[in-house]
Write an enzyme that holds these catalytic residues in place. Structure first.
Site, short mmCIF file in Angstrom:
data_model
loop_
_atom_site.label_atom_id
_atom_site.label_comp_id
_atom_site.label_asym_id
_atom_site.label_seq_id
_atom_site.Cartn_x
_atom_site.Cartn_y
_atom_site.Cartn_z
CE LYS A 118 -4.06 -2.24 -0.02
NZ LYS A 118 -3.71 -3.32 0.20
CE LYS A 160 -7.27 3.02 4.96
NZ LYS A 160 -7.62 3.23 3.37
CG HIS A 210 -15.19 2.70 -2.13
ND1 HIS A 210 -14.68 1.80 -1.14
CD2 HIS A 210 -14.79 2.38 -3.37
CE1 HIS A 210 -13.92 0.84 -1.94
NE2 HIS A 210 -13.83 1.35 -3.24
CG HIS A 237 -14.13 -1.05 6.56
ND1 HIS A 237 -14.01 0.20 6.35
CD2 HIS A 237 -13.80 -1.18 7.64
CE1 HIS A 237 -13.78 0.93 7.39
NE2 HIS A 237 -13.78 -0.23 8.22
CD GLU A 277 -11.35 -0.47 -4.51
OE1 GLU A 277 -11.36 0.11 -3.30
OE2 GLU A 277 -11.60 -1.51 -4.85
CD GLU A 290 -7.56 -1.29 -1.40
OE1 GLU A 290 -6.47 -1.74 -0.98
OE2 GLU A 290 -8.76 -1.61 -1.47
NE ARG A 294 -8.94 -8.67 -5.82
CZ ARG A 294 -10.08 -7.97 -5.60
NH1 ARG A 294 -11.04 -7.81 -6.65
NH2 ARG A 294 -10.46 -7.45 -4.51
CB VAL A 297 -16.89 -8.94 -6.37
CG1 VAL A 297 -18.43 -9.23 -6.27
CG2 VAL A 297 -16.09 -9.73 -5.44
#
Length: 446
Positions: A118, A160, A210, A237, A277, A290, A294, A297
């Site tokens: 991160k 985090k 978000h 989250h 994001e 971040e 990939r 979802v």
């Protein structure tokens, strides 16, 4: 597309089914891998071949790199698609796939490693001109260093994990007196999950949304953006409902987000599908959180509004093809996705799934299927698409109301509650990433 590949899917559930469907459309052969708990799973039945790779626990099967590579060897697979979760963002796995001469369907192992760290990801994004949240200068493993950094940044801060994801290793710290205890809890949580205790801090952005941007890169310096998704409705989250495009951000900021995401992907020479994001606080105010290296979802809602088969694009690119054209006739459409989660494991005695205009269902469950307790609890995604948000919302309400799953407990009632809540149904900024937690916590206190 230059050649037909034989694809091994290093995953399970609905994403494995989704990849198999995309491969079949392209005329590619598929190999499923499965654990002892998944021998009767839909992805096993749908694939051209299937190889058992271990016991029910993820560590013995879907996280067992040696077993997966052995399955690829004995099935003579050309490429491995990792899906999401499990090994999808494991740089070591991607590197081993590359070293044995197989195609890893995703970015390079180096990119996964860079964006999985991160703090390194923040530095790379800052160098590419992407706005980042003010935070600690480096990662740390001691509470003393973290406390000093928090004092410098100013409370409240988000603690985090460098290696975290999905809310693991994350705590909100509002004052110095709480730092030590929350640090120990967060670090212990992430160490138990992935064995990496490195932490960092970010300034808490108050009441953000978000927002994430879907990109596809060719690995040679060219990339495209396939719109943005609003993933603000979350519980602890974890995303619950997502929609594309966001109806809550202004057009100028939307365009700026898309532009910086494409620029960053091209700077990285990013390959395959990825997601940037952001936290959005208002016009012109957005910050990088971040990057997910990939397929996501929630990729289906981007597919619905752009007309691009994202998984198909990944497979086509792996076979030597280029980036897809983005359809123009879908402009103005809105797609909303609800995640249906099994709150208990068990056998599905009866199942009725919705259909109709603008409804898409992604799942691997069927009547008689036994939902195992070993893996992620999401069992179904329902996507509704319409010419506007009002229509898409109404279609999604009807679809969820039509869905029947007996034999185990699900979150269908919660989804209906959210979709009917005036804060969510209005086009005003009444929701933020803490909204769902706050209303549910308030109800529990009554």
């Amino acid at each position: 597309m230059k050649k037909k590949l034989k694809i091994l899917i290093a995953n399970r559930g609905e994403i494995a089914v989704r990849i198999i469907r995309a491969a079949k459309i392209l005329g590619m052969q598929t190999v499923a891998v499965y654990s002892e708990a998944d021998k009767n799973s839909l992805h096993v039945a749908m694939a051209d071949e299937a190889v058992e790779i271990g016991a029910a626990s993820a560590g013995d099967s879907y996280l067992n790199i040696r077993a997966i590579l052995a399955a690829a060897e004995i099935s003579h697979a050309d490429a491995i698609h990792p899906g999401y979760g499990f090994l999808s963002e494991n740089a070591h796995f991607a590197r081993l796939v590359e070293e044995v001469g197989l195609i890893f369907i995703g970015p390079t192992s180096q990119t996964i490693e860079e964006m999985g760290d991160k703090e390194q990801a923040r530095q790379l994004m800052a160098s590419a001109g992407v706005p980042i949240v003010p935070g600690s200068a480096d990662f740390f493993e001691s509470a003393e260093i973290g406390l000093r950094e928090a004092e410098r940044i100013g409370y409240p801060v988000m603690l985090k994990s460098v290696a975290g994801g999905g809310g693991k290793g994350m705590r909100l710290v509002s004052q110095a007196a709480d730092f030590q205890q929350l640090f120990e809890l967060a670090q212990s949580e992430i160490k138990n999950a992935v064995g990496d205790g490195r932490m960092y801090l970010e300034k808490l952005i108050i009441h953000p949304r978000h927002i994430e941007v879907q990109v596809l890169g060719d690995g040679q310096g060219k990339a495209i953006a396939l719109g943005e998704r609003d993933c603000t409705i979350q519980r602890h989250h974890q995303k619950v409902i997502e929609e594309a495009p966001s109806t809550k951000i202004d057009p100028e900021t939307r365009q700026e987000m898309l532009t910086v995401a494409v620029h960053a992907a091209e700077q990285q020479q990013y390959r395959s599908a990825g997601t940037y994001e952001f936290l959005y606080q208002g016009p012109g105010q957005f910050y990088f959180m971040e990057m997910n290296t990939r397929i996501q979802v929630e990729h289906a809602i981007s597919e619905e509004i752009t007309g691009v088969d994202l998984v198909g694009a990944q497979l086509t690119q792996a076979a030597g093809g280029g980036l897809p054209e983005v359809a123009r006739d879908n402009q103005g459409r809105v797609a909303i996705e609800a995640r249906v989660v099994a709150q208990t494991a068990g056998k599905i005695n009866f199942l009725h799934l919705p259909g109709g205009l603008g409804i898409r269902v992604e799942t691997a469950i069927y009547p008689g299927y036994v939902v195992p307790p070993n893996y992620d609890a999401m069992i179904l995604k329902i996507i509704a698409t319409g010419p506007n948000r009002v229509t898409a919302l109404q279609r999604l309400r009807e679809a969820i109301g039509e869905t029947v799953i007996t034999g185990l407990k699900t979150n269908l009632d919660l989804l209906i509650q959210i979709l009917n809540h005036p804060d969510f149904t209005t086009n005003e900024n009444a929701t933020d990433i803490d909204w769902l937690d706050s209303i549910l916590d308030a109800e529990e206190e009554k």
